[in-house]
Design a protein around this motif. Structure first.
Motif, PDB file in Angstrom:
ATOM      1  N   ALA A 198       0.776  -1.183  -0.065  1.00  0.00           N
ATOM      2  CA  ALA A 198      -0.119   0.033   0.195  1.00  0.00           C
ATOM      3  C   ALA A 198       0.793   1.075  -0.010  1.00  0.00           C
ATOM      4  O   ALA A 198       0.675   2.189  -0.741  1.00  0.00           O
ATOM      5  N   MET A 199       1.895   1.190   0.751  1.00  0.00           N
ATOM      6  CA  MET A 199       2.698   2.428   0.835  1.00  0.00           C
ATOM      7  C   MET A 199       3.496   2.430  -0.409  1.00  0.00           C
ATOM      8  O   MET A 199       3.705   3.670  -0.816  1.00  0.00           O
ATOM      9  N   GLU A 200       3.940   1.373  -0.891  1.00  0.00           N
ATOM     10  CA  GLU A 200       4.676   1.596  -2.222  1.00  0.00           C
ATOM     11  C   GLU A 200       3.693   2.237  -3.344  1.00  0.00           C
ATOM     12  O   GLU A 200       4.190   3.138  -4.324  1.00  0.00           O
ATOM     13  N   ALA A 201       2.525   1.819  -3.400  1.00  0.00           N
ATOM     14  CA  ALA A 201       1.477   2.435  -4.254  1.00  0.00           C
ATOM     15  C   ALA A 201       1.277   3.754  -4.146  1.00  0.00           C
ATOM     16  O   ALA A 201       1.276   4.697  -4.839  1.00  0.00           O
ATOM     17  N   GLY A 202       1.304   4.149  -2.814  1.00  0.00           N
ATOM     18  CA  GLY A 202       1.050   5.528  -2.290  1.00  0.00           C
ATOM     19  C   GLY A 202       2.105   6.363  -2.753  1.00  0.00           C
ATOM     20  O   GLY A 202       2.289   7.803  -2.669  1.00  0.00           O
ATOM     21  N   ILE A 203       3.501   5.855  -2.872  1.00  0.00           N
ATOM     22  CA  ILE A 203       4.606   6.640  -3.318  1.00  0.00           C
ATOM     23  C   ILE A 203       4.647   6.896  -4.984  1.00  0.00           C
ATOM     24  O   ILE A 203       4.652   7.678  -5.482  1.00  0.00           O
ATOM     25  N   ILE A 204       4.245   5.625  -5.597  1.00  0.00           N
ATOM     26  CA  ILE A 204       4.763   5.620  -7.175  1.00  0.00           C
ATOM     27  C   ILE A 204       3.757   6.259  -8.102  1.00  0.00           C
ATOM     28  O   ILE A 204       4.091   6.320  -9.122  1.00  0.00           O
ATOM     29  N   ASN A 205       2.577   6.359  -7.433  1.00  0.00           N
ATOM     30  CA  ASN A 205       1.423   6.954  -8.249  1.00  0.00           C
ATOM     31  C   ASN A 205       1.369   8.258  -8.404  1.00  0.00           C
ATOM     32  O   ASN A 205       0.765   8.975  -9.535  1.00  0.00           O
ATOM     33  N   PHE A 206       2.122   8.939  -7.518  1.00  0.00           N
ATOM     34  CA  PHE A 206       2.090  10.536  -7.624  1.00  0.00           C
ATOM     35  C   PHE A 206       3.572  11.242  -8.006  1.00  0.00           C
ATOM     36  O   PHE A 206       3.477  12.510  -7.767  1.00  0.00           O
ATOM     37  N   LEU A 207       4.394  10.616  -8.354  1.00  0.00           N
ATOM     38  CA  LEU A 207       5.724  10.985  -8.668  1.00  0.00           C
ATOM     39  C   LEU A 207       6.320  10.671  -9.833  1.00  0.00           C
ATOM     40  O   LEU A 207       5.850   9.492 -10.593  1.00  0.00           O
ATOM     41  N   SER A 208       7.488  11.292 -10.297  1.00  0.00           N
ATOM     42  CA  SER A 208       7.991  10.677 -11.581  1.00  0.00           C
ATOM     43  C   SER A 208       9.739  10.852 -11.331  1.00  0.00           C
ATOM     44  O   SER A 208      10.119  11.145 -10.277  1.00  0.00           O
ATOM     45  N   PRO A 209      10.253  10.068 -12.164  1.00  0.00           N
ATOM     46  CA  PRO A 209      11.698   9.781 -12.092  1.00  0.00           C
ATOM     47  C   PRO A 209      12.542  10.893 -11.929  1.00  0.00           C
ATOM     48  O   PRO A 209      12.195  12.037 -12.668  1.00  0.00           O
ATOM     49  N   GLY A 210      13.370  10.739 -10.891  1.00  0.00           N
ATOM     50  CA  GLY A 210      14.238  12.088 -10.588  1.00  0.00           C
ATOM     51  C   GLY A 210      13.518  13.288  -9.656  1.00  0.00           C
ATOM     52  O   GLY A 210      14.197  14.034  -9.381  1.00  0.00           O
ATOM     53  N   ASP A 211      12.349  13.126  -9.357  1.00  0.00           N
ATOM     54  CA  ASP A 211      11.656  13.997  -8.368  1.00  0.00           C
ATOM     55  C   ASP A 211      12.386  14.086  -7.208  1.00  0.00           C
ATOM     56  O   ASP A 211      12.969  12.875  -6.548  1.00  0.00           O
ATOM     57  N   ARG A 212      12.561  15.318  -6.507  1.00  0.00           N
ATOM     58  CA  ARG A 212      13.175  15.517  -5.022  1.00  0.00           C
ATOM     59  C   ARG A 212      12.079  15.174  -4.114  1.00  0.00           C
ATOM     60  O   ARG A 212      11.144  15.694  -4.178  1.00  0.00           O
ATOM     61  N   VAL A 213      12.516  14.171  -3.147  1.00  0.00           N
ATOM     62  CA  VAL A 213      11.636  13.688  -2.220  1.00  0.00           C
ATOM     63  C   VAL A 213      12.357  14.015  -0.876  1.00  0.00           C
ATOM     64  O   VAL A 213      13.645  13.749  -0.878  1.00  0.00           O
ATOM     65  N   LEU A 214      11.859  14.466   0.287  1.00  0.00           N
ATOM     66  CA  LEU A 214      12.531  14.223   1.544  1.00  0.00           C
ATOM     67  C   LEU A 214      11.741  13.122   2.540  1.00  0.00           C
ATOM     68  O   LEU A 214      10.487  12.830   2.361  1.00  0.00           O
ATOM     69  N   VAL A 215      12.631  12.054   2.704  1.00  0.00           N
ATOM     70  CA  VAL A 215      11.988  10.975   3.478  1.00  0.00           C
ATOM     71  C   VAL A 215      12.463  10.917   5.040  1.00  0.00           C
ATOM     72  O   VAL A 215      13.768  11.191   5.217  1.00  0.00           O
TER      73      VAL A 215
END
Length: 384
Positions: free
Chosen positions: A66-83
Motif C-alpha cells: 500500500a505504501m509503495e502504491a502511495g509513493i509511485i502513483n504521484f511522482l516521476s523519475p528524478g523527483d526530489r523527495v524528503l524522507v
C-alpha cells in the motif's frame, strides 16, 4: 495447553471471533451483485475510519504494498523527495524511493527518538524553487515505539505549497486520531493486520484531490499498483483485479465493530493501554526505549539493561504462551516490544504484565517489588 497463544506484537494483532467467523464463510463471486453491496458498505466505512470524503482504495497487498502504491502513483523519475528516517520503516521508504529512481534526501533521527519537525521546516522553506515534490515518513514507527508528529510536519508541507505529504499510518490508523480531511493530508497507507483487527493481506490507500492532480502527470511505472484503476472500479463498487474476498468479509465485520465502539472510544482505549503499559514498565525499573511525549499507541519498546531481551521473550513464550516482539536490525537482542494495538483490552495488558513479572523473577531479575507492574497498570486503567 494448546491454542492459548496471546499475541502482544504490533502485527498481526489479535482477531475477534466474529471477524474470524465472517472470514470462514464460503467465497462468493467478486463480480456478483452481493459482493458489490459488501464493497459499497466497506468503502463507506473505510471513509468513516479515515475521516475523509476522498477516495480510500483497497489492495490485495501488505502495508508495504500500500505504501509503495502511495509513493509511485504521484511522482516521476528524478523527483526530489524528503524522507524521514528514524526506524526500520522510514528506512524502507527511502529504499523504495531509491528503487524507483527518485532523488532522495533523508531527514534522520536516532532510533528511539522522534523526527525533528524543525528540520522539515528548514528544508521546505529553503526550497524556494519548489523542487521538493513529496515528504514521506512513518507516523507510528513500530520498530522503536515512537510516534512522529504528523500534524506539525503537515503544516510545514502545506506552507511549502507544492509538495505532497505521504504518510505510513500502518500502525496508527484506528489507534490515534488522524483526521485526513481536516488536516489536509494527501496520501496515507495502512494494512489490515494492525488496527483493523483482521489477518494480513489487505492494504489501504487514502488519496486527496491534490494527489490525484499529481497522478495525472506522474510518470513512474505502475500496473497492478496503478491506483487510477482502483479508483475507476471503486466508483462502481468493484475492483480491477481479483480481491481477497474472504478478507473483505472479515473487514466488513471488523469495521462494524469499530463503528459500534466509536472513534473517540477507540482512541481513548489505545491511549489508556499505552499509558498503563508504560507505567508498568517504569514500576518494574526497566528502561523505556521511546520518550513519553512520543509514545506510539501501537507498541511499547523496552531496553532492559540487566537482563537479555531475547531471554525474556523466550521464557514468556514458553511459560505463558505470550508472544512479544523483538528488536530489528541493530536493535535485535537489545529490546523487546509489547503490542497494544487493535483487538486488545485492559485485561490483556494486566495479563501480559503479570506474566512479564513472573518471567523476570524466573530469570533472576529482582530490581522491583512483586506486583508493582500490575498495580501501576491497574491504577492507570481504573482512573482513566
Amino acid at each position: 495447553m494448546d491454542n492459548k497463544l496471546m499475541l502482544m506484537i504490533p502485527g498481526p494483532t489479535p482477531v475477534p471471533e466474529q471477524v474470524l467467523l465472517a472470514m470462514a464463510k464460503h467465497p462468493i463471486g467478486h463480480r456478483s451483485g452481493d459482493f458489490t453491496q459488501i464493497m459499497a458498505e466497506v468503502t463507506a466505512n473505510l471513509k468513516w475510519l479515515h475521516q475523509t470524503e476522498s477516495d480510500v482504495l483497497m489492495l490485495a497487498a501488505s502495508g508495504t504494498g500500500a505504501m509503495e502504491a502511495g509513493i509511485i502513483n504521484f511522482l516521476s523519475p528524478g523527483d526530489r523527495v524528503l524522507v524521514g528516517c528514524n526506524g526500520k520503516f522510514g528506512d524502507r521508504w527511502a529504499e523504495v524511493c531509491q528503487a524507483y529512481g527518485l532523488n532522495v534526501e533523508t531527514i534522520k533521527a536516532e532510533w528511539g527518538k522522534p523526527l525533528d519537525t524543525e528540520q522539515f521546516r528548514v528544508q521546505l522553506e529553503a526550497d524556494t524553487e519548489k523542487q521538493i515534490k513529496a515528504v514521506i515518513f512513518t507516523h507510528s514507527e513500530t520498530s522503536t515505539g515512537v510516534l512522529n508528529d504528523v500534524e506539525t510536519i503537515n503544516r510545514h508541507v502545506k506552507a511549502h505549497g507544492e509538495a505532497l505529504i505521504i504518510v505510513d499510518v500502518v500502525t496508527s490508523l484506528g489507534a490515534v486520531n488522524i483526521p485526513f480531511d481536516t488536516w489536509g493530508l494527501d496520501v496515507v497507507a495502512s494494512g489490515s493486520q494492525k488496527g483493523f483487527m483482521i489477518p494480513p493481506g489487505l492494504g489501504f490507500v487514502a488519496v486527496s484531490p491534490k494527489a490525484w492532480t499529481a497522478y495525472s502527470t506522474a510518470k513512474l511505472p505502475r500496473y497492478y499498483l496503478d491506483l487510477g484503476k482502483y479508483r475507476k472500479d471503486a466508483a462502481k463498487n468493484s475492483t480491477p483485479f481479483t480481491p481477497a474476498v474472504n478478507l473483505i468479509f472479515a473487514l466488513q465485520a471488523a469495521l462494524r465493530m469499530m463503528q459500534a465502539e466509536g472513534l473517540e472510544s477507540i482512541f481513548a482505549r489505545h491511549q489508556r493501554l499505552t499509558q498503563a503499559t508504560r507505567a508498568a514498565i517504569k514500576a518494574l525499573n526497566l528502561p523505556l526505549f521511546a520518550p513519553d511525549y512520543a509514545a506510539s499507541p501501537a507498541i511499547t519498546a523496552v531496553i532492559p539493561d540487566q537482563i537479555d531481551a531475547e531471554k525474556i521473550r523466550s521464557v514468556i513464550k514458553k511459560r505463558f504462551d505470550i508472544a512479544l516482539a523483538g528488536g530489528q536490525d541493530h536493535l535485535k537482542g537489545k529490546i523487546f516490544r509489547i503490542g497494544h494495538l487493535g483487538f486488545v483490552g485492559d485485561r490483556d495488558i494486566l495479563s501480559a504484565i503479570a506474566a512479564l513479572e513472573a518471567t523476570l523473577q524466573d530469570l533472576g531479575y529482582e530490581d522491583f517489588s512483586p506486583g508493582a507492574g500490575v498495580a501501576a497498570a491497574a491504577k492507570v486503567i481504573t482512573h482513566s
